[in-house]
Design a protein around this motif. Structure first.
Motif, PDB file in Angstrom:
ATOM      1  N   ARG A  74      10.215  46.472  70.466  1.00  0.00           N
ATOM      2  CA  ARG A  74      11.614  46.112  70.351  1.00  0.00           C
ATOM      3  C   ARG A  74      11.948  46.927  69.219  1.00  0.00           C
ATOM      4  NH1 ARG A  74      12.936  39.879  70.783  1.00  0.00           N
ATOM      5  NH2 ARG A  74      14.987  40.767  70.888  1.00  0.00           N
ATOM      6  N   LEU A  75      11.300  47.171  68.138  1.00  0.00           N
ATOM      7  CA  LEU A  75      11.943  47.396  66.850  1.00  0.00           C
ATOM      8  C   LEU A  75      11.777  49.091  66.853  1.00  0.00           C
ATOM      9  CD1 LEU A  75      10.430  44.771  64.566  1.00  0.00           C
ATOM     10  CD2 LEU A  75      12.883  45.477  65.028  1.00  0.00           C
ATOM     11  N   ALA A  76      10.396  49.663  67.302  1.00  0.00           N
ATOM     12  CA  ALA A  76      10.338  51.052  67.474  1.00  0.00           C
ATOM     13  C   ALA A  76       9.936  51.507  68.826  1.00  0.00           C
ATOM     14  CB  ALA A  76       9.348  51.374  66.417  1.00  0.00           C
ATOM     15  N   PRO A  77      10.717  51.564  69.668  1.00  0.00           N
ATOM     16  CA  PRO A  77      10.408  51.823  71.109  1.00  0.00           C
ATOM     17  C   PRO A  77       9.924  53.103  71.393  1.00  0.00           C
ATOM     18  CG  PRO A  77      12.747  51.427  71.377  1.00  0.00           C
ATOM     19  CD  PRO A  77      12.283  51.117  69.765  1.00  0.00           C
ATOM     20  N   GLN A  87      14.161  53.536  75.614  1.00  0.00           N
ATOM     21  CA  GLN A  87      15.030  52.512  75.161  1.00  0.00           C
ATOM     22  C   GLN A  87      15.430  52.717  73.584  1.00  0.00           C
ATOM     23  OE1 GLN A  87      13.007  48.643  75.816  1.00  0.00           O
ATOM     24  NE2 GLN A  87      12.466  49.277  77.768  1.00  0.00           N
ATOM     25  N   SER A  88      16.407  51.925  73.160  1.00  0.00           N
ATOM     26  CA  SER A  88      16.995  51.883  71.792  1.00  0.00           C
ATOM     27  C   SER A  88      16.540  50.776  70.978  1.00  0.00           C
ATOM     28  CB  SER A  88      18.246  52.166  71.735  1.00  0.00           C
ATOM     29  OG  SER A  88      18.965  51.280  72.555  1.00  0.00           O
ATOM     30  N   PRO A  89      16.170  50.695  69.849  1.00  0.00           N
ATOM     31  CA  PRO A  89      15.790  49.547  68.973  1.00  0.00           C
ATOM     32  C   PRO A  89      16.694  48.475  69.186  1.00  0.00           C
ATOM     33  CG  PRO A  89      15.738  51.619  67.546  1.00  0.00           C
ATOM     34  CD  PRO A  89      16.377  52.174  68.912  1.00  0.00           C
TER      35      PRO A  89
END
Lengths: 230, 410, 296
Positions: C121-124, C137-139
């Motif tokens: 989720r933080l650094a996809p 995906q974006s963070p």
């Protein structure tokens, strides 16, 4: 003080969650909190794993009784962790992403440990219950008081009622008195007495959970924070 | 002459029948009658993503028509505000015949929509459309009104607990009945001290996100303090890392409160594994080897409850158990010396500490049970009255108020 | 050597001889796993294998899986030996069970929890090596909340500063206190009361009194009320109230008896499935599913 800030965190977080239940825009927050908890529980594994390793290493280094088994635990732990984290033996389906395969893909080392160590051990422990049920029933047969007698008789009737034997044993009972046949009694026990008892237990538990939750939110219960208060 | 008249009568009858049949039959290319009075309104108490639609059924949609004439209704939605956006593309929903309402749950908050509805006949022909007058917007409400009754119940139950808690804080004394299992805890720890064997405490196999586990840790705190007083060893294997953390805090604080910090051994509270049966394999092995004199089980247990109780019996330990899992209570009742049944687990910390606020919360729980019993009795009497006097309006209305408004049922 | 050890020694030797006989001297042997290549569903897919019958021309003996069957049988018998008494075999199996299960669940927690739900989720983009679906995906910066709480929790491993681990613990306990308060009051309090409201007098279709139905409902209400009376803490179980509470206890005992009976049959089935593993997959003494021979 050491438990005041954590208590405030608990109180505010709990109150927000309760309020969010009634606010349409915030009703999805529970799902987000559930995901955060899953992450925390996964990270908490590190604490547990470190504790497990420390306990067993202490046993080995102090040569306490049973230190050999501690070594077996440690070796099993390290090997399983290593092959799982490194995905040893996992087939590469996409060469562009060699690490994307499932750690439990069939044929991998982790799969082997799960299939031939983890599963058989857990299933066999579960199977031991058959023997323990027999010993528990034998103890209950001693009929030490009226309540134990009632528990045993009910178990006996319901057990028979769920089998063909129960139907056969009371097959001669006329239809107008079918409620007194074993299957009929089973239906009455499950539909009336069991339901009544279960509902009372559930109502009581709901009130107990509500009271305990309120004690946590109000700071009356801070034992999990080490405050010494119950 | 007679034959000519007969022929004229036959021809005229045939024409009459044929014309009537044509008038009744749906000629090809002419659609069914449209629905009418299509009304759209914001769905109440939601997050602004739903609009309620209601209409009157098409005149051709009647259960007496055999064969059926209408197959379905199609609702078309257009976005008024941004004709060039993606939402402006026509979006349609189909609703079966006989249904005169639909809730569109794919709206954007505050966006303006227009709806139109058509009836679709069995042969596929479509009625002229009927549209809503003007625009309709889904508005975000700040309170979910469908949960009002539950909010009232929540306030009442929590209010009772808080009221009695505050009342006892002010000095009002309370009497509570004795629970044998809790009275026996001190004796159990004393027995362990006399025999020189440890006490074993299991806080269940669930994590700190379960209230029963929190209750188990609260009981552990008290038992640990008693063990510290009596100089007995207490061992707490856990199956969750967070529970291990909380248990270490609780036991350390208990030893500090008993002024026995020197006797506290953090190695006695340790993590085993998250897997249920691996945990119980370790515990049963420990029980058989170390032979604890007292075993306490307080929390959530599943199938392993039977193994724990039977193994504890086999080593001659005094066992006190408490769980909120009703399906496991029979095994604890059969195998343990004392059992806390359901709610008694949550009442245990109040009994053990005897703190006024804790006892007050017990009284609040009791008040909740009185409330539940009162609602039950009133509800059953009302339902009985409705059965005995179905034509009487009073009991029926009161019952509807109780079941729908107060208890949130249908 | 005492008598018990002598008897066990003889039993072990006999069992070993039996296993040797079955494994070496019978036509089919025992405890072996054969595999054959599976038809590839997608071109360029890595090779995969499926279980095969011993008489299949494409079948080849799989040494890892054969050793696995023997290891699993050994562990199964080691656990069963606890029914007699604690012994080194059980202790070994227990040690393996604790180590393997703890590590397996940690591995699962890492690949199914930390990687997709925290790091992903933080650094996809940076984690797409583990999960290609994360590439576009974006963070999600809300992932910082569990990250910070995780760091606080791990501070417990430090010699000082472990006190901060109470904060995420308090957050979890507090939020779930709120969640459970609502869910239990809704499902276990309100719903149970609503479902228990029944008429004390039941009429049948013809409008006449249904005696059995009425008796059932009355018994149900009496049961719920008397069981609630048992759980009442503010009054001693004496006198008339004690009689009501005693009736409640009887209802609860019937409830527990029914639960006990429901559980018994399921437990027997679990034992039967382990016996099937030993006699079918390991000893090859039975073949109920026709895995090794044609069903008669």
């Amino acid at each position: 003080m050491k438990s005041t800030i954590p208590w405030l965190i608990a109180a505010v977080a709990g109150s927000v969650v309760i309020a969010a239940y009634f606010i349409p825009a915030a009703q999805s927050w529970q799902d987000a909190i559930g995901q955060w908890f899953e992450v925390l529980a996964a990270v908490a594994f590190i604490l547990g794993g470190a504790n497990l390793c420390l306990q067993n290493l202490q046993k080995i280094s102090a040569r306490q009784a049973g230190w050999g088994y501690a070594a077996v635990t440690l070796v099993s732990f390290v090997v399983t962790l290593g092959v799982g984290l490194l995905k040893i033996g996992v087939p590469v389906e996409d060469p562009q992403h060699p690490w994307a395969g499932s750690y439990q893909a069939e044929g991998s080392a982790e799969w082997w440990l799960f299939e031939y160590a983890y599963n058989p051990l857990v299933a066999t422990m579960f199977a031991l219950l058959a023997f323990y049920v027999a010993s528990a029933a034998f103890r209950a047969f001693r009929l030490k008081n009226a309540e134990a007698t009632l528990l045993l008789l009910t178990a006996f009737v319901v057990l028979l009622g769920r089998t063909y034997a129960g139907t056969v044993l009371t097959a001669q009972v006329p239809d107008e008195y079918s409620a007194f046949s074993i299957p009929g009694l089973t239906t009455i026990i499950m539909g009336v007495f069991n339901t009544a008892g279960q509902r009372a237990i559930m109502i009581g538990i709901a009130l107990g959970v509500a009271a305990t939750s309120l004690k946590v939110l109000l700071g009356i219960n801070r034992s999990y924070l080490g405050s010494g208060d119950g | 002459m007679t034959c000519r008249y007969a022929l004229w009568i036959l021809a005229g009858s045939f024409c009459l029948i044929w014309t009537t049949a044509r008038a009744v039959a749906q000629p090809a290319g002419v659609g069914p009658a449209p629905p009418h009075d299509l009304v759209a309104a914001d769905h109440p108490g939601d997050n602004g993503n739903a609009i309620d639609l209601k209409w009157t059924l098409s005149g051709d949609d009647h259960p007496d028509f055999k064969p059926r004439r209408i197959r379905a209704y199609r609702i078309d939605r257009t976005l008024i505000d941004e004709p060039l956006s993606d939402d402006a593309v026509l979006e349609s929903f189909e609703v079966p015949y006989g249904v005169a309402q639909y809730t569109d749950r794919r709206c954007r908050p505050s966006a303006a929509y227009r709806y139109s509805a058509v009836a679709i006949a069995v042969d596929g022909s479509v009625s002229p459309p009927v549209a809503t007058s003007g625009e309709t917007r889904a508005i975000r409400q700040w309170f979910d009104s469908s949960r009002t009754s539950f909010a009232v119940i929540l306030v009442i139950v929590c209010g009772l607990v808080i009221f009695y808690t505050e009342r006892t804080k002010a000095g009002k004394s309370l009497h509570v009945r004795e629970i044998a299992a809790l009275t026996a805890m001190r004796e159990a720890v004393g027995r362990a001290t006399e025999m020189g064997r440890p006490c074993l405490f299991i806080t269940g196999i669930e994590d700190m996100n379960e209230i029963a586990t929190v209750a188990g840790v609260a009981i552990l705190s008290h038992v640990a303090e008693t063990a510290a007083d009596y100089d007995a060893e207490i061992v707490v294997p856990t199956t969750r890392s967070l529970v291990m953390t909380a248990a270490q805090e609780a036991v350390a604080a208990a030893y500090l409160a008993a002024d026995r910090s020197d006797a506290y051994n953090p190695n006695n509270i340790y993590y085993v594994t998250d897997e249920q049966f691996a945990f119980v394999a370790h515990i049963t092995g420990y029980m058989v080897r170390e032979r604890p004199a007292a075993c306490f089980y307080a929390g959530i247990f599943y199938a392993e409850s039977l193994i724990l109780a039977e193994t504890g019996n086999s080593v001659g330990a005094i066992q006190i158990a408490g769980t909120s899992e009703a399906t496991q209570l029979p095994f604890f009742v059969a195998g343990c010396d004392y059992t806390l049944i359901g709610e008694e687990l949550f009442a245990a910390s109040a009994y053990l500490t005897r703190e006024p606020q804790q006892l007050g919360s017990l009284k609040g729980q009791d008040a909740g049970k009185v409330l539940a019993a009162a609602v039950l009795v009133v509800g059953c009497l009302l339902k009985t009255a409705v059965v005995l006097r179905p034509d009487s309006a009073g009991p029926g209305e009161w019952l509807k108020f109780l079941m729908s408004t107060c208890l949130g049922g249908d | 050597m005492n008598r018990e050890k002598r008897i066990w020694g003889i039993l072990f030797v006999l069992a070993g001889c039996f296993l040797l006989y079955r494994a070496m001297l019978t036509r089919d042997g025992m405890g072996k796993v054969y595999l054959k290549p599976a038809a590839a569903a997608v071109a360029d897919a890595p090779p995969s294998y499926v279980r095969a019958r011993p008489d299949d021309p494409q079948a080849a003996l799989s040494l890892p899986r054969t050793l696995g069957i023997w290891f699993a049988a050994f562990l199964t018998l080691s656990i069963f030996s606890f029914l007699y008494k604690d012994n080194p075999f059980y202790r070994f199996a227990e040690a393996v069970m604790v180590g393997v299960s703890a590590a397996y669940l940690m591995v699962a927690g890492f690949w199914d929890g930390i990687v997709p739900k925290l790091l992903g989720r933080l650094a996809p983009a940076q984690m797409s090596w583990a999960s290609p679906s994360l590439e576009n995906q974006s963070p999600d910066w809300w992932g910082l909340v569990p990250l910070v709480m995780s760091a606080m929790l791990l501070a417990r491993l430090l010699p000082r500063g472990g006190w901060i681990a109470r904060w995420p613990l308090a957050f979890i306990v507090g939020t779930y206190a709120g969640i459970r308060l609502i869910s239990f009051l809704d499902a276990d309090f309100v719903s149970q009361i609503r479902n228990t409201i029944v008429p004390l007098v039941v009429m049948n279709q013809a409008g006449q009194l249904d005696l059995w139905g009425s008796v059932r409902n009355v018994l149900m209400i009496v049961g719920v009320l008397s069981s609630l009376a048992y759980f009442y803490f503010s009054l001693d179980h004496k006198g008339a109230y004690g009689v009501v509470a005693r009736v409640g206890v009887w209802y609860l005992m019937i409830t527990f008896g029914a639960s006990f009976a429901f559980t018994v049959m399921g437990r027997i089935a679990l034992f039967a499935s382990r016996l099937e593993f030993l006699f079918d997959d390991w000893l090859w003494l039975i073949d109920p599913l026709g895995k090794r021979s044609d069903l008669l």
